[in-house]
Design an enzyme around this catalytic site. Structure first.
Site, PDB file in Angstrom:
ATOM      1  N   ASP A 119       0.863  -1.143   0.021  1.00 39.19           N
ATOM      2  CA  ASP A 119      -0.039  -0.122  -0.096  1.00 39.19           C
ATOM      3  C   ASP A 119       0.821   1.076   0.013  1.00 39.19           C
ATOM      4  O   ASP A 119       0.348   2.413  -0.105  1.00 39.19           O
ATOM      5  CB  ASP A 119      -0.990  -0.184   0.974  1.00 39.19           C
ATOM      6  CG  ASP A 119      -0.346  -0.017   2.471  1.00 39.19           C
ATOM      7  OD1 ASP A 119       0.808  -0.184   2.591  1.00 39.19           O
ATOM      8  OD2 ASP A 119      -1.025   0.171   3.500  1.00 39.19           O
ATOM      9  N   SER A 120       2.215   1.087  -0.109  1.00 43.97           N
ATOM     10  CA  SER A 120       3.003   2.050  -0.390  1.00 43.97           C
ATOM     11  C   SER A 120       2.815   2.888  -1.866  1.00 43.97           C
ATOM     12  O   SER A 120       3.145   3.654  -2.008  1.00 43.97           O
ATOM     13  CB  SER A 120       4.611   1.697  -0.306  1.00 43.97           C
ATOM     14  OG  SER A 120       4.850   0.554  -1.098  1.00 43.97           O
ATOM     15  N   GLU A 171      -1.370  -5.493   8.533  1.00 52.59           N
ATOM     16  CA  GLU A 171      -0.519  -4.927   9.708  1.00 52.59           C
ATOM     17  C   GLU A 171      -1.163  -5.187  11.257  1.00 52.59           C
ATOM     18  O   GLU A 171      -2.305  -5.250  11.146  1.00 52.59           O
ATOM     19  CB  GLU A 171      -0.358  -3.552   9.446  1.00 52.59           C
ATOM     20  CG  GLU A 171       0.342  -3.121   8.108  1.00 52.59           C
ATOM     21  CD  GLU A 171       0.560  -1.722   8.173  1.00 52.59           C
ATOM     22  OE1 GLU A 171       0.095  -0.991   9.001  1.00 52.59           O
ATOM     23  OE2 GLU A 171       0.779  -1.154   7.085  1.00 52.59           O
ATOM     24  N   GLU A 176       9.095  -4.447  10.027  1.00 60.64           N
ATOM     25  CA  GLU A 176       9.626  -3.203   9.381  1.00 60.64           C
ATOM     26  C   GLU A 176      10.133  -2.508  10.734  1.00 60.64           C
ATOM     27  O   GLU A 176       9.555  -2.208  11.779  1.00 60.64           O
ATOM     28  CB  GLU A 176       8.419  -2.589   9.054  1.00 60.64           C
ATOM     29  CG  GLU A 176       8.803  -1.239   8.412  1.00 60.64           C
ATOM     30  CD  GLU A 176       7.849  -0.514   7.404  1.00 60.64           C
ATOM     31  OE1 GLU A 176       6.734  -1.197   7.226  1.00 60.64           O
ATOM     32  OE2 GLU A 176       8.049   0.677   6.990  1.00 60.64           O
TER      33      GLU A 176
HETATM   34  O1  KIV Z   1       3.632  -1.071   1.603  1.00 57.84           O
HETATM   35  C1  KIV Z   1       4.892  -1.453   1.346  1.00 57.84           C
HETATM   36  O2  KIV Z   1       5.370  -1.366   0.449  1.00 57.84           O
HETATM   37  C2  KIV Z   1       5.077  -2.443   2.833  1.00 57.84           C
HETATM   38  C3  KIV Z   1       6.570  -2.389   2.779  1.00 57.84           C
HETATM   39  C4  KIV Z   1       7.312  -1.213   3.369  1.00 57.84           C
HETATM   40  C5  KIV Z   1       6.984  -3.567   3.590  1.00 57.84           C
HETATM   41  O3  KIV Z   1       4.226  -2.712   3.557  1.00 57.84           O
END
Ligand code: KIV
Length: 278
Positions: A44-45, A115, A182
């Site tokens: 979700d980045s 998460e 993380e």
């Molecule tokens: O959303 C993402 O890219 C992530 C990574 C930072 C592990 O959760």
């Protein structure tokens, strides 16, 4: 050969490190898949990297499904893990299973990631019960940025370290097939890794994890203001792109591009006949 939950399990058993990288579209996914990356994370980045949001909180199920499906069309062998966005599972166990199902059916992912640790045992168990592989995510959990009071390294004092141990145990007991750690101090991440049978995938968590994940635009130096110490820049693709597009712009302005070899030909007589037409 298609990577599956078994690839992750065997990697941990055999002490083989797992490589995971993010992707959000067909082209990047195809490229990473072709070089044999084991896992692709549709993180979700996406919110920060592709959609230009400040954080991941605004990312929707529709965003994740749209990009996950594009990645799935590009990656034939990588194990595709797609993030469950903020509020797609926190609201109830029912929502968690329903939305995880949509990510698999419509987003064509192989697994979902969510998460949280102890507080999400029921959610993870229920999704796993629906035959959907789950990757946990503990330590710095960006969807909780407001509750955590910012993006900080997690687990530095004994209470927090104990909490992370309880979290990783909860994720394992719930049936998750792997867990992302993380922004956890390296020695703590190594300790946590030794306490579970599922692979740990670190980001800012040192070399003692069973695998690593990085956001591809960060590790390829594609710009952005996000420069934490755990990101190694394996290339400076942003500079290459800037140079290339500047050269293109200059060649367009000076009529150097397109050259003869970039153009299609036509018989001269057609143009002559056309000139005689009103
Ligand atoms: O959303 C993402 O890219 C992530 C990574 C930072 C592990 O959760």
């Amino acid at each position: 050969m298609k990577n599956t939950v078994n690839t992750l399990k065997e990697a941990k058993e055999q002490g083989r490190k797992i490589s995971m990288i993010t992707a959000y579209d067909y082209t990047a996914a195809k490229l990473f898949d072709e070089i044999g990356i084991e896992c692709i994370l549709v993180g979700d980045s996406l919110g920060n990297v592709v959609l230009g949001y400040e954080d991941t909180l605004s990312v929707t199920m529709e965003d994740m499904i749209h990009h996950s499906a594009a990645v799935a069309r590009g990656a034939k062998n990588a194990f595709i893990v797609t993030d469950m966005p903020f509020m797609s599972y926190q609201t109830s166990v029912y929502d968690a299973v329903y939305n995880a199902g949509r990510i698999i059916k419509e987003g064509r992912a192989d697994a979902v990631k969510l998460e949280g640790g102890v507080g999400f045992k029921d959610h993870i168990s229920a999704i796993v019960k629906a035959s959907i592989p789950v990757v946990g995510h503990i330590g710095l959990t960006p969807q909780s940025v407001n509750a955590l009071g910012g993006m900080k390294v997690q687990g530095r004092n004994i209470e927090d370290a104990k909490r992370l141990l309880a979290d990783i145990k909860a994720v394992e007991e719930s049936g998750a097939c792997a867990v992302v750690l993380e922004c956890v101090p390296a020695k703590l991440a190594e300790f946590l890794t030794s306490k579970v049978s599922i692979p740990t995938i670190g980001i800012g968590a040192g070399a003692g994890c069973d695998g690593q994940v990085l956001v591809y635009t960060d590790m390829l130096g594609m710009g952005g203001d996000f420069n934490p110490k755990f990101v190694k820049k394996f290339a400076m693709c942003g500079d290459i792109m800037r140079q290339a597009v500047t050269a293109y712009m200059e060649e367009v302005r000076s009529s150097v591009f397109p050259a003869e070899e970039h153009t299609y030909k036509i018989d001269e007589s057609v143009i002559e006949q056309l000139k005689g037409t009103n």
